[in-house]
Design a protein around this motif. Structure first.
Motif, PDB file in Angstrom:
ATOM      1  N   GLN A   1       0.763  -0.972  -0.070  1.00  0.00           N
ATOM      2  CA  GLN A   1      -0.294   0.048  -0.068  1.00  0.00           C
ATOM      3  C   GLN A   1       1.046   1.166   0.011  1.00  0.00           C
ATOM      4  O   GLN A   1       0.643   1.853  -0.771  1.00  0.00           O
ATOM      5  CB  GLN A   1      -1.587   0.147   1.360  1.00  0.00           C
ATOM      6  CG  GLN A   1      -1.739  -1.362   1.115  1.00  0.00           C
ATOM      7  CD  GLN A   1      -3.004  -1.100   2.819  1.00  0.00           C
ATOM      8  OE1 GLN A   1      -2.458  -1.094   3.878  1.00  0.00           O
ATOM      9  NE2 GLN A   1      -3.881  -1.485   2.463  1.00  0.00           N
ATOM     10  N   GLN A   2       1.910   0.992   0.698  1.00  0.00           N
ATOM     11  CA  GLN A   2       2.915   2.117   0.698  1.00  0.00           C
ATOM     12  C   GLN A   2       3.611   2.483  -0.700  1.00  0.00           C
ATOM     13  O   GLN A   2       3.299   3.865  -1.004  1.00  0.00           O
ATOM     14  CB  GLN A   2       4.073   2.147   2.222  1.00  0.00           C
ATOM     15  CG  GLN A   2       3.488   1.753   3.111  1.00  0.00           C
ATOM     16  CD  GLN A   2       4.637   1.357   4.287  1.00  0.00           C
ATOM     17  OE1 GLN A   2       5.588   1.088   3.937  1.00  0.00           O
ATOM     18  NE2 GLN A   2       3.942   2.246   5.083  1.00  0.00           N
ATOM     19  N   ARG A   3       3.754   1.214  -0.827  1.00  0.00           N
ATOM     20  CA  ARG A   3       4.702   1.611  -2.757  1.00  0.00           C
ATOM     21  C   ARG A   3       3.157   2.099  -3.789  1.00  0.00           C
ATOM     22  O   ARG A   3       3.553   2.938  -4.086  1.00  0.00           O
ATOM     23  CB  ARG A   3       5.250   0.281  -3.613  1.00  0.00           C
ATOM     24  CG  ARG A   3       5.354   0.275  -4.854  1.00  0.00           C
ATOM     25  CD  ARG A   3       6.335  -1.321  -4.587  1.00  0.00           C
ATOM     26  NE  ARG A   3       7.190  -1.654  -3.959  1.00  0.00           N
ATOM     27  CZ  ARG A   3       6.969  -2.474  -2.906  1.00  0.00           C
ATOM     28  NH1 ARG A   3       5.674  -3.729  -3.152  1.00  0.00           N
ATOM     29  NH2 ARG A   3       7.873  -3.181  -2.090  1.00  0.00           N
ATOM     30  N   ARG A   4       2.033   1.569  -3.685  1.00  0.00           N
ATOM     31  CA  ARG A   4       1.251   1.865  -4.216  1.00  0.00           C
ATOM     32  C   ARG A   4       1.484   3.639  -4.280  1.00  0.00           C
ATOM     33  O   ARG A   4       0.967   4.608  -5.212  1.00  0.00           O
ATOM     34  CB  ARG A   4       0.296   1.402  -3.948  1.00  0.00           C
ATOM     35  CG  ARG A   4       0.520   0.152  -5.062  1.00  0.00           C
ATOM     36  CD  ARG A   4      -1.724  -0.469  -4.874  1.00  0.00           C
ATOM     37  NE  ARG A   4      -2.331  -0.625  -3.709  1.00  0.00           N
ATOM     38  CZ  ARG A   4      -2.583  -1.973  -3.296  1.00  0.00           C
ATOM     39  NH1 ARG A   4      -2.147  -2.362  -3.891  1.00  0.00           N
ATOM     40  NH2 ARG A   4      -2.657  -1.632  -1.924  1.00  0.00           N
ATOM     41  N   ARG A   5       1.111   3.605  -2.823  1.00  0.00           N
ATOM     42  CA  ARG A   5       0.743   5.386  -3.082  1.00  0.00           C
ATOM     43  C   ARG A   5       1.423   6.801  -3.502  1.00  0.00           C
ATOM     44  O   ARG A   5       1.214   7.145  -3.920  1.00  0.00           O
ATOM     45  CB  ARG A   5       0.511   5.479  -1.382  1.00  0.00           C
ATOM     46  CG  ARG A   5      -0.044   6.867  -0.365  1.00  0.00           C
ATOM     47  CD  ARG A   5       0.010   7.343   0.328  1.00  0.00           C
ATOM     48  NE  ARG A   5      -0.836   6.530   1.134  1.00  0.00           N
ATOM     49  CZ  ARG A   5       0.227   5.876   2.519  1.00  0.00           C
ATOM     50  NH1 ARG A   5       1.089   5.767   2.971  1.00  0.00           N
ATOM     51  NH2 ARG A   5      -0.806   5.039   2.717  1.00  0.00           N
TER      52      ARG A   5
ATOM     53  N   LEU B   1       5.304  12.702 -12.750  1.00  0.00           N
ATOM     54  CA  LEU B   1       6.239  12.165 -13.581  1.00  0.00           C
ATOM     55  C   LEU B   1       6.207  10.666 -13.489  1.00  0.00           C
ATOM     56  O   LEU B   1       5.471   9.671 -13.606  1.00  0.00           O
ATOM     57  CB  LEU B   1       7.345  11.557 -12.172  1.00  0.00           C
ATOM     58  CG  LEU B   1       8.055  12.919 -11.659  1.00  0.00           C
ATOM     59  CD1 LEU B   1       8.300  12.655 -10.138  1.00  0.00           C
ATOM     60  CD2 LEU B   1       9.478  13.832 -12.868  1.00  0.00           C
ATOM     61  N   THR B   2       6.722   9.930 -14.330  1.00  0.00           N
ATOM     62  CA  THR B   2       6.979   8.749 -15.265  1.00  0.00           C
ATOM     63  C   THR B   2       7.452   7.735 -13.936  1.00  0.00           C
ATOM     64  O   THR B   2       8.664   7.714 -13.831  1.00  0.00           O
ATOM     65  CB  THR B   2       7.280   7.840 -16.302  1.00  0.00           C
ATOM     66  OG1 THR B   2       6.454   9.076 -17.221  1.00  0.00           O
ATOM     67  CG2 THR B   2       6.950   6.969 -17.231  1.00  0.00           C
ATOM     68  N   VAL B   3       7.380   6.903 -13.533  1.00  0.00           N
ATOM     69  CA  VAL B   3       7.275   5.578 -12.478  1.00  0.00           C
ATOM     70  C   VAL B   3       7.568   4.470 -12.639  1.00  0.00           C
ATOM     71  O   VAL B   3       6.775   3.985 -13.379  1.00  0.00           O
ATOM     72  CB  VAL B   3       6.785   5.486 -10.875  1.00  0.00           C
ATOM     73  CG1 VAL B   3       7.683   5.475 -10.039  1.00  0.00           C
ATOM     74  CG2 VAL B   3       6.699   8.007 -10.891  1.00  0.00           C
ATOM     75  N   THR B   4       8.878   4.101 -12.835  1.00  0.00           N
ATOM     76  CA  THR B   4       8.636   2.685 -12.729  1.00  0.00           C
ATOM     77  C   THR B   4       9.931   1.810 -11.548  1.00  0.00           C
ATOM     78  O   THR B   4      10.347   2.438 -10.887  1.00  0.00           O
ATOM     79  CB  THR B   4       9.843   2.277 -13.969  1.00  0.00           C
ATOM     80  OG1 THR B   4       9.263   3.096 -15.051  1.00  0.00           O
ATOM     81  CG2 THR B   4      10.168   0.547 -14.412  1.00  0.00           C
ATOM     82  N   VAL B   5       8.790   0.726 -11.360  1.00  0.00           N
ATOM     83  CA  VAL B   5       9.170  -0.008  -9.696  1.00  0.00           C
ATOM     84  C   VAL B   5       9.807  -1.554  -9.941  1.00  0.00           C
ATOM     85  O   VAL B   5       9.278  -1.771 -10.989  1.00  0.00           O
ATOM     86  CB  VAL B   5       8.346   0.126  -9.655  1.00  0.00           C
ATOM     87  CG1 VAL B   5       8.329  -0.649  -7.693  1.00  0.00           C
ATOM     88  CG2 VAL B   5       7.017   0.849  -8.849  1.00  0.00           C
ATOM     89  N   GLU B   6      10.766  -1.493  -9.882  1.00  0.00           N
ATOM     90  CA  GLU B   6      11.712  -2.475  -9.892  1.00  0.00           C
ATOM     91  C   GLU B   6      12.081  -2.777  -8.993  1.00  0.00           C
ATOM     92  O   GLU B   6      12.683  -2.389  -7.559  1.00  0.00           O
ATOM     93  CB  GLU B   6      12.682  -2.304 -10.596  1.00  0.00           C
ATOM     94  CG  GLU B   6      12.319  -1.963 -12.305  1.00  0.00           C
ATOM     95  CD  GLU B   6      13.931  -1.932 -13.412  1.00  0.00           C
ATOM     96  OE1 GLU B   6      14.676  -2.157 -12.169  1.00  0.00           O
ATOM     97  OE2 GLU B   6      13.471  -1.265 -14.572  1.00  0.00           O
ATOM     98  N   PRO B   7      12.693  -4.564  -8.295  1.00  0.00           N
ATOM     99  CA  PRO B   7      13.028  -4.656  -6.986  1.00  0.00           C
ATOM    100  C   PRO B   7      14.237  -3.987  -6.902  1.00  0.00           C
ATOM    101  O   PRO B   7      15.241  -4.302  -8.367  1.00  0.00           O
ATOM    102  CB  PRO B   7      12.992  -5.934  -6.691  1.00  0.00           C
ATOM    103  CG  PRO B   7      12.147  -6.566  -8.415  1.00  0.00           C
ATOM    104  CD  PRO B   7      12.297  -5.418  -8.599  1.00  0.00           C
TER     105      PRO B   7
END
Length: 97
Positions: free
Chosen positions: A70-74, A84-90
């Protein structure tokens, strides 16, 4: 009299009712939060009387379900709202190799 009980519940520490009131207080102010807490106490009392059960306080952390997902999505939503364009990677841990 029920409002006095709500004001007393606000002053307790580590209880579900106090945490609920603080949560509502942040959004709507002190007096509306106490009235919401009064309603919650009335509903709890009605359920206890109608079922004959005993009250078991779930604790102050009962309403919080703030997981890391939930924190990541927020955080992603907030960054996208800024344009901004966001790409989430481990993250790759250099110590793991």
């Amino acid at each position: 009299m029920l409002t006095e009980c709500a004001w007393a519940a606000v002053k307790t520490k580590g209880t579900y009712l106090a945490a609920y009131c603080r949560q509502v207080m942040r959004r709507q102010g002190k007096h509306k939060a106490v009235m919401a807490l009064t309603h919650k106490i009335l509903v709890i009392a009605w359920n206890l009387v109608s079922t004959g059960a005993l009250y078991d306080d779930p604790g102050a952390a009962a309403g919080r379900t703030n997981t890391t997902e939930q924190q990541r999505r927020r955080a992603v939503r907030q960054l996208e709202a800024l344009g901004l364009t966001v790409t989430v990677e481990p993250r790759t841990d250099p110590r793991a190799a």
